[in-house]
Design a protein around this motif. Sequence first.
Motif, mmCIF file in Angstrom:
data_model
loop_
_atom_site.group_PDB
_atom_site.id
_atom_site.type_symbol
_atom_site.label_atom_id
_atom_site.label_comp_id
_atom_site.label_asym_id
_atom_site.label_seq_id
_atom_site.Cartn_x
_atom_site.Cartn_y
_atom_site.Cartn_z
ATOM 1 N N ILE A 107 0.853 -1.191 0.000
ATOM 2 C CA ILE A 107 0.000 0.000 0.000
ATOM 3 C C ILE A 107 0.886 1.237 0.000
ATOM 4 N N ASP A 108 0.571 2.166 -0.888
ATOM 5 C CA ASP A 108 1.268 3.447 -0.932
ATOM 6 C C ASP A 108 0.558 4.403 0.021
ATOM 7 N N PRO A 109 1.196 4.811 1.132
ATOM 8 C CA PRO A 109 0.520 5.680 2.107
ATOM 9 C C PRO A 109 -0.030 6.963 1.494
ATOM 10 N N ALA A 110 0.647 7.481 0.472
ATOM 11 C CA ALA A 110 0.227 8.755 -0.114
ATOM 12 C C ALA A 110 -1.014 8.613 -0.988
ATOM 13 N N PHE B 272 -3.524 6.060 -0.428
ATOM 14 C CA PHE B 272 -4.568 5.254 0.209
ATOM 15 C C PHE B 272 -5.881 6.033 0.258
ATOM 16 N N ALA B 273 -6.992 5.352 -0.139
ATOM 17 C CA ALA B 273 -8.332 5.964 -0.183
ATOM 18 C C ALA B 273 -8.315 7.264 -0.965
ATOM 19 N N GLY B 274 -7.616 7.227 -2.110
ATOM 20 C CA GLY B 274 -7.570 8.397 -2.978
ATOM 21 C C GLY B 274 -6.709 9.510 -2.434
ATOM 22 N N GLY B 275 -5.846 9.217 -1.444
ATOM 23 C CA GLY B 275 -4.975 10.236 -0.881
ATOM 24 C C GLY B 275 -5.656 11.125 0.141
ATOM 25 N N ARG B 276 -6.915 10.818 0.483
ATOM 26 C CA ARG B 276 -7.662 11.668 1.411
ATOM 27 C C ARG B 276 -7.609 11.159 2.849
ATOM 28 N N LEU B 277 -6.976 10.016 3.063
ATOM 29 C CA LEU B 277 -6.864 9.454 4.409
ATOM 30 C C LEU B 277 -5.396 9.139 4.678
ATOM 31 N N ASN B 278 -4.814 9.830 5.624
ATOM 32 C CA ASN B 278 -3.400 9.628 5.933
ATOM 33 C C ASN B 278 -3.200 8.322 6.697
ATOM 34 N N VAL B 279 -2.239 7.513 6.236
ATOM 35 C CA VAL B 279 -1.895 6.286 6.944
ATOM 36 C C VAL B 279 -0.403 6.309 7.254
ATOM 37 N N ASP B 280 -0.049 5.744 8.390
ATOM 38 C CA ASP B 280 1.306 5.843 8.920
ATOM 39 C C ASP B 280 1.939 4.457 8.989
ATOM 40 N N ARG B 281 2.908 4.185 8.109
ATOM 41 C CA ARG B 281 3.541 2.872 8.075
ATOM 42 C C ARG B 281 4.339 2.573 9.343
ATOM 43 N N PRO B 282 5.145 3.500 9.871
ATOM 44 C CA PRO B 282 5.895 3.180 11.101
ATOM 45 C C PRO B 282 5.006 2.754 12.271
ATOM 46 N N SER B 283 3.856 3.392 12.438
ATOM 47 C CA SER B 283 2.992 3.000 13.553
ATOM 48 C C SER B 283 2.422 1.605 13.322
ATOM 49 N N GLN C 267 -2.011 0.782 -9.356
ATOM 50 C CA GLN C 267 -2.658 1.674 -8.402
ATOM 51 C C GLN C 267 -3.802 2.456 -9.048
ATOM 52 N N GLU C 268 -4.847 2.671 -8.269
ATOM 53 C CA GLU C 268 -5.949 3.540 -8.658
ATOM 54 C C GLU C 268 -6.493 4.190 -7.395
ATOM 55 N N PRO C 269 -7.419 5.160 -7.510
ATOM 56 C CA PRO C 269 -7.783 5.952 -6.332
ATOM 57 C C PRO C 269 -8.278 5.166 -5.126
ATOM 58 N N GLN C 270 -9.061 4.091 -5.307
ATOM 59 C CA GLN C 270 -9.694 3.449 -4.161
ATOM 60 C C GLN C 270 -9.077 2.111 -3.768
ATOM 61 N N THR C 271 -8.133 1.601 -4.549
ATOM 62 C CA THR C 271 -7.524 0.320 -4.215
ATOM 63 C C THR C 271 -6.256 0.134 -5.031
ATOM 64 N N THR C 272 -5.574 -0.980 -4.780
ATOM 65 C CA THR C 272 -4.379 -1.369 -5.542
ATOM 66 C C THR C 272 -4.506 -2.840 -5.900
ATOM 67 N N THR C 273 -4.185 -3.171 -7.155
ATOM 68 C CA THR C 273 -4.146 -4.560 -7.584
ATOM 69 C C THR C 273 -2.713 -5.062 -7.457
ATOM 70 N N PHE C 274 -2.530 -6.101 -6.650
ATOM 71 C CA PHE C 274 -1.204 -6.687 -6.479
ATOM 72 C C PHE C 274 -1.060 -7.855 -7.439
ATOM 73 N N LEU C 275 -0.088 -7.752 -8.339
ATOM 74 C CA LEU C 275 0.219 -8.794 -9.309
ATOM 75 C C LEU C 275 1.422 -9.559 -8.773
ATOM 76 N N SER C 276 1.172 -10.745 -8.266
ATOM 77 C CA SER C 276 2.210 -11.518 -7.599
ATOM 78 C C SER C 276 3.205 -12.094 -8.604
ATOM 79 N N VAL C 277 4.310 -12.600 -8.092
ATOM 80 C CA VAL C 277 5.301 -13.283 -8.927
ATOM 81 C C VAL C 277 4.636 -14.460 -9.634
ATOM 82 N N GLY C 278 4.917 -14.594 -10.930
ATOM 83 C CA GLY C 278 4.332 -15.690 -11.697
ATOM 84 C C GLY C 278 2.998 -15.363 -12.320
ATOM 85 N N TRP C 279 2.518 -14.145 -12.125
ATOM 86 C CA TRP C 279 1.259 -13.712 -12.714
ATOM 87 C C TRP C 279 1.508 -12.598 -13.721
#
Length: 697
Positions: free
Chosen positions: A389-392, A394-405, A665-677
Amino acid sequence: MSNSVPRIAVDIGGTFTDSVVTGPTGCIAATAKTLTTHDRPAEGALAGVDRVLQDAGLGLGQIGGMIHGTTLATNALIERRGAQVACVLTRGFRDILEIAYERRYAQYDINLEKPDLIVPRSRCFTVPERVAADGQILTPLDEGAVAELLVQLDDCGAEAVAICLMHAYANPLHERRLAQLIGQARPSLSISISSEVSPEAREFDRLCTTVANAYIQPMMARYLADFADSFAGRGLSCPILMMTAGGGMTTLETAARLPIRLVESGPAGGAILAARLARQCGLDRALSCDMGGTTAKLCLIDDYRPQTARRFEIARAQRFIKGSGMPVRIPVIEMIEIGAGGGSIASVDRLGRLAVGPESAGSQPGPVSFGRGGTQPTVTDADLALGLIDPARFAGGRLNVDRPSAEGALVTEIGTPLGLDAHGAAEGVAEIVDEAMASAGRMHAVESGKDLSGCTMIAFGGNGPLHATRLARRAGVRRIVIPPDPGVGSAVGFLSAPVSFEIVRSLYQVLDAMDLAAVNALLAALADQAAGVVQAGASGPIAYTRTAFARYRGQGHEIEVPLPPGDLADTDLPALRQAFETAYAAQFSRPVPGMQIEILNWALSAAIQVGDPPAADKPQRAAPMAASATRTIRCDVTGQDVAAQVVARSALTPGMTIQGPALIQEPQTTTFLSVGWAAKVDAHGNLHLHNQASGQV
């Protein structure tokens, strides 16, 4: 309703409220995720609608239609936050709830926990009356007994009344009269009658459904009125339609009278989206996977139709044991739901085992990374620590999330007890939640006599695309489709749902000696009743679907058999027999020769249909996508740090391909493409993900 008129869809979930608005062309113009405001859900909905209208450059006065779905009814039943309900039954049948099915759901469990059926025996009252199974009045209703009944209702503090008289499905006269008398004397009481809520045989199920409706009716009526008034005060002038559990839409008035039909209405929108996408892509076998902030919902889709059911259970005492919950009989899209969402809390139990869910942090306090007071790590915190997840953004950039915490909480609550660092703890959380979803999907398929290996997964929800390839790897699924705007998938599905209403009524018949006049009269009455509800919500041609629930004589459960259009005639009966035996053989391997066939229930669905989705265009020539950036993530296969491509979905055009590992990445979610996909974009903007071991993209 014309697709050229801007419309809004609002889905209120346990963690987020999703809002979608279409533009004048009918295409989605803007989407938003806002935190659900549990004290007053309309506030979160207003915030989301304000945001999408601003982004789309529209005003509420320009909106021509609004569709709303919510988990409020479901949560109220699960959390037991409803009204004080009293039951009124036929004299001599006070103990229907206590007797239930006359069996234990776990025969040898000496610590068995009985289902909580909301109403104790002390709030079950009776009146003298009796109706036979054929509707004949055996004992008239004793109206003189109502005075004593009113005293009993007052003394027990009843706020709502569930009336369920013996065989009222065959003749509702006594229930209606009793409701009228109570309503005149106690106008503040909310009254539900079984002949309206669930007019079917089987008194225990009918009573439970009526009790559940009465339990949530006062709260839902207040909520729906507040929701409508809030938007009307902002300038909304169009009707608001409510999504139902069966995948259709109905009016606010019907929803307030029959709020039990709203249970699981939000997830139903996701199944409608998946079915529509399956038809568009020609996927005759699919698995809908909707992973939100609180739960994950899985639904099988065959021949472009979601699997449906007539019965489900609420608040099971044992999550995966049938019979341990409160049975409810309404039309519903059948799915399995587990506590595996972004807000699901991870912990270490007293035996040193890592567990995830079913408890959720919800929107308040939310995951630790939200900085809203949460102290227990969640699935979202784990995904953040793994770099997915890219903290910047997340939720279209309107909700701050803190990775260290998030990492700090994972170490404190998970890592220290298990001797792991933050990444190790996060991997453990991800493994547990993905395997829980895969196990639930396999179990759901096996219970339906199916296999997931040939299915294509359709993944959406705020966390569905993020977990899709990891879940698919465990479930044996090799193809995944991610629709446009998947983060608000259920709300998008609302826009494709028909205005519809389904009614089931009992009328016992034997196929070889059927009273065709009585059956045709019943079906005609059901058609008139359903059409009245549908036409109150929309105009247009109505399509009717009719079904008989048949069984061999002496059996306890029925099989659905479709009925031909028009009045039934003697010439239709051989085809009905053949249809039943074919369906019976499909489920039980072979029919039983020489057995009489009887029909207990008849169902009719009326719907104003929406158009089919545009057909899939010819495949575009593959063109590899060159990512402009990379990010270090923890690989879910090797457990090592790897560089993943970072791609904006808005930059993708039909025919482009991406190799995993990658984050789309898109505004409301992220699609994770795993290894081998690998992934490819089709002409409609859908992402088609393939496990490369199964062939080329």
